[in-house]
Design a protein around this motif. Structure first.
Motif, PDB file in Angstrom:
ATOM      1  N   THR A 269      -0.175  21.003  -8.523  1.00  0.00           N
ATOM      2  CA  THR A 269      -0.273  20.045  -7.134  1.00  0.00           C
ATOM      3  C   THR A 269      -0.834  18.802  -7.618  1.00  0.00           C
ATOM      4  OG1 THR A 269      -0.532  22.083  -5.787  1.00  0.00           O
ATOM      5  CG2 THR A 269      -1.354  19.758  -5.007  1.00  0.00           C
ATOM      6  N   VAL A 270      -0.168  17.685  -7.192  1.00  0.00           N
ATOM      7  CA  VAL A 270      -0.575  16.318  -7.332  1.00  0.00           C
ATOM      8  C   VAL A 270      -1.073  15.789  -5.972  1.00  0.00           C
ATOM      9  CG1 VAL A 270       0.389  15.920  -9.491  1.00  0.00           C
ATOM     10  CG2 VAL A 270       1.774  15.422  -7.584  1.00  0.00           C
ATOM     11  N   LEU A 271      -2.126  14.967  -5.947  1.00  0.00           N
ATOM     12  CA  LEU A 271      -2.365  14.280  -4.713  1.00  0.00           C
ATOM     13  C   LEU A 271      -2.425  12.825  -4.813  1.00  0.00           C
ATOM     14  CD1 LEU A 271      -5.586  16.527  -3.779  1.00  0.00           C
ATOM     15  CD2 LEU A 271      -3.206  16.840  -3.188  1.00  0.00           C
ATOM     16  N   LEU A 272      -2.003  11.954  -3.736  1.00  0.00           N
ATOM     17  CA  LEU A 272      -2.123  10.481  -3.906  1.00  0.00           C
ATOM     18  C   LEU A 272      -2.806  10.243  -2.758  1.00  0.00           C
ATOM     19  CD1 LEU A 272      -0.756   8.285  -5.181  1.00  0.00           C
ATOM     20  CD2 LEU A 272       0.870   7.926  -3.802  1.00  0.00           C
ATOM     21  N   GLN A 273      -3.922   9.508  -2.992  1.00  0.00           N
ATOM     22  CA  GLN A 273      -4.860   8.970  -2.003  1.00  0.00           C
ATOM     23  C   GLN A 273      -4.543   7.483  -1.900  1.00  0.00           C
ATOM     24  OE1 GLN A 273      -7.280  10.451   0.060  1.00  0.00           O
ATOM     25  NE2 GLN A 273      -7.389   8.652   1.110  1.00  0.00           N
ATOM     26  N   MET A 274      -4.202   7.321  -0.600  1.00  0.00           N
ATOM     27  CA  MET A 274      -3.791   5.938  -0.543  1.00  0.00           C
ATOM     28  C   MET A 274      -4.698   4.972   0.541  1.00  0.00           C
ATOM     29  SD  MET A 274       0.405   6.318  -0.229  1.00  0.00           S
ATOM     30  CE  MET A 274       0.125   7.176   1.152  1.00  0.00           C
ATOM     31  N   ASP A 275      -5.691   4.167  -0.104  1.00  0.00           N
ATOM     32  CA  ASP A 275      -6.223   3.478   0.684  1.00  0.00           C
ATOM     33  C   ASP A 275      -5.902   1.979   0.926  1.00  0.00           C
ATOM     34  OD1 ASP A 275      -8.861   5.291  -1.039  1.00  0.00           O
ATOM     35  OD2 ASP A 275      -8.214   5.789   1.122  1.00  0.00           O
ATOM     36  N   SER A 276      -6.569   1.471   1.890  1.00  0.00           N
ATOM     37  CA  SER A 276      -6.115  -0.230   2.115  1.00  0.00           C
ATOM     38  C   SER A 276      -4.652  -0.440   1.783  1.00  0.00           C
ATOM     39  CB  SER A 276      -6.909  -0.985   1.017  1.00  0.00           C
ATOM     40  OG  SER A 276      -8.310  -0.781   0.883  1.00  0.00           O
ATOM     41  N   LEU A 277      -4.150   0.396   2.744  1.00  0.00           N
ATOM     42  CA  LEU A 277      -2.718   0.317   2.884  1.00  0.00           C
ATOM     43  C   LEU A 277      -2.301  -1.004   3.419  1.00  0.00           C
ATOM     44  CD1 LEU A 277      -2.028   4.056   3.743  1.00  0.00           C
ATOM     45  CD2 LEU A 277      -0.843   2.878   1.939  1.00  0.00           C
ATOM     46  N   LYS A 278      -1.134  -1.492   2.918  1.00  0.00           N
ATOM     47  CA  LYS A 278      -0.306  -2.776   3.285  1.00  0.00           C
ATOM     48  C   LYS A 278       0.898  -2.366   3.978  1.00  0.00           C
ATOM     49  CE  LYS A 278      -2.833  -5.225  -0.548  1.00  0.00           C
ATOM     50  NZ  LYS A 278      -2.398  -6.030  -1.691  1.00  0.00           N
ATOM     51  N   PRO A 279       1.486  -3.217   4.532  1.00  0.00           N
ATOM     52  CA  PRO A 279       2.844  -3.168   5.285  1.00  0.00           C
ATOM     53  C   PRO A 279       3.875  -2.994   4.129  1.00  0.00           C
ATOM     54  CG  PRO A 279       1.593  -4.900   6.537  1.00  0.00           C
ATOM     55  CD  PRO A 279       0.579  -4.552   5.379  1.00  0.00           C
ATOM     56  N   GLU A 280       3.685  -3.491   3.103  1.00  0.00           N
ATOM     57  CA  GLU A 280       4.599  -3.664   1.847  1.00  0.00           C
ATOM     58  C   GLU A 280       4.604  -2.245   0.999  1.00  0.00           C
ATOM     59  OE1 GLU A 280       2.093  -5.959   2.480  1.00  0.00           O
ATOM     60  OE2 GLU A 280       1.518  -6.674   0.507  1.00  0.00           O
ATOM     61  N   ASP A 281       3.505  -1.370   1.432  1.00  0.00           N
ATOM     62  CA  ASP A 281       3.576  -0.182   0.963  1.00  0.00           C
ATOM     63  C   ASP A 281       4.348   0.889   1.834  1.00  0.00           C
ATOM     64  OD1 ASP A 281      -0.079  -0.440   0.665  1.00  0.00           O
ATOM     65  OD2 ASP A 281       1.444  -0.565  -0.820  1.00  0.00           O
ATOM     66  N   THR A 282       5.039   0.297   3.107  1.00  0.00           N
ATOM     67  CA  THR A 282       5.993   1.277   3.770  1.00  0.00           C
ATOM     68  C   THR A 282       6.998   1.450   3.004  1.00  0.00           C
ATOM     69  OG1 THR A 282       5.473  -0.035   5.815  1.00  0.00           O
ATOM     70  CG2 THR A 282       7.554   0.970   5.663  1.00  0.00           C
ATOM     71  N   ALA A 283       7.650   2.934   2.705  1.00  0.00           N
ATOM     72  CA  ALA A 283       8.760   3.466   2.180  1.00  0.00           C
ATOM     73  C   ALA A 283       8.710   4.820   2.279  1.00  0.00           C
ATOM     74  CB  ALA A 283       8.395   2.906   0.591  1.00  0.00           C
ATOM     75  N   VAL A 284       9.914   5.429   1.831  1.00  0.00           N
ATOM     76  CA  VAL A 284       9.953   6.863   1.507  1.00  0.00           C
ATOM     77  C   VAL A 284       9.380   7.022   0.238  1.00  0.00           C
ATOM     78  CG1 VAL A 284      11.393   8.944   1.437  1.00  0.00           C
ATOM     79  CG2 VAL A 284      11.935   7.132   3.170  1.00  0.00           C
ATOM     80  N   TYR A 285       8.502   7.969  -0.059  1.00  0.00           N
ATOM     81  CA  TYR A 285       7.765   8.246  -1.113  1.00  0.00           C
ATOM     82  C   TYR A 285       8.242   9.840  -1.458  1.00  0.00           C
ATOM     83  CZ  TYR A 285       4.389   4.607  -0.498  1.00  0.00           C
ATOM     84  OH  TYR A 285       3.666   3.490  -0.410  1.00  0.00           O
ATOM     85  N   TYR A 286       8.583   9.741  -2.933  1.00  0.00           N
ATOM     86  CA  TYR A 286       9.380  10.920  -3.368  1.00  0.00           C
ATOM     87  C   TYR A 286       8.576  11.538  -4.664  1.00  0.00           C
ATOM     88  CZ  TYR A 286      13.463   9.294  -1.285  1.00  0.00           C
ATOM     89  OH  TYR A 286      14.565   9.013  -0.094  1.00  0.00           O
ATOM     90  N   CYS A 287       8.120  12.839  -4.448  1.00  0.00           N
ATOM     91  CA  CYS A 287       7.345  13.596  -5.606  1.00  0.00           C
ATOM     92  C   CYS A 287       8.319  13.819  -6.687  1.00  0.00           C
ATOM     93  CB  CYS A 287       6.843  14.881  -5.136  1.00  0.00           C
ATOM     94  SG  CYS A 287       5.876  15.679  -6.342  1.00  0.00           S
ATOM     95  N   ASN A 288       7.783  13.694  -7.723  1.00  0.00           N
ATOM     96  CA  ASN A 288       8.918  13.707  -9.139  1.00  0.00           C
ATOM     97  C   ASN A 288       7.997  14.644  -9.971  1.00  0.00           C
ATOM     98  OD1 ASN A 288       9.275  12.453 -12.035  1.00  0.00           O
ATOM     99  ND2 ASN A 288      11.166  12.530 -10.843  1.00  0.00           N
ATOM    100  N   LEU A 289       8.615  15.515 -10.583  1.00  0.00           N
ATOM    101  CA  LEU A 289       8.301  16.432 -11.631  1.00  0.00           C
ATOM    102  C   LEU A 289       9.170  16.262 -13.163  1.00  0.00           C
ATOM    103  CD1 LEU A 289       6.566  18.521 -13.158  1.00  0.00           C
ATOM    104  CD2 LEU A 289       8.264  20.192 -12.086  1.00  0.00           C
TER     105      LEU A 289
END
Length: 114
Positions: free
Chosen positions: A76-96
């Motif tokens: 399991t991988v976790l992505l903690q995203m802080d101080s988010l900006k409008p430019e972070d808007t996207a579909v996020y895909y997990c990859n292995l």
């Protein structure tokens, strides 16, 4: 191998979200695991990945704001995203990446907007 991702949503600028992705199946080895994202009209790009040995690689645009870590039995991988900006808007895909084969999760949408 299946990847199950969760944690996306709508957040205001400056807010935080945590994404989670768990790999399941048989005979896989976590060589590299992490997150990519694709914004509308743009190419998919690396956000943050972690090797089986714990080395990390983060995009310059997220350094200092996003943190990638492992949990559970290492699948399991976790992505903690802080101080988010409008430019972070996207579909996020997990990859292995396992034994030379790439696997993708179904994508989870992150929207940063006021």
């Amino acid at each position: 191998v299946q990847l199950q991702a969760s944690g996306g949503g709508l957040v205001q600028p400056g807010g935080s979200l945590k994404l989670s992705c768990t790999a399941s199946g048989s005979l896989f080895r976590v060589d590299v695991m992490g997150w990519y994202r694709q914004a509308p009209g743009k190419q998919r790009e690396l956000v943050a990945v972690m090797t089986g040995g714990g080395a990390t690689n983060l995009a310059d645009s997220v350094k200092g704001r996003f943190t990638i870590s492992r949990a559970g039995a290492g699948n399991t991988v976790l992505l903690q995203m802080d101080s988010l900006k409008p430019e972070d808007t996207a579909v996020y895909y997990c990859n292995l990446n396992s034994r030379g084969t790439q696997y993708w999760g179904q994508g989870t949408e992150v929207t940063v907007s006021s």
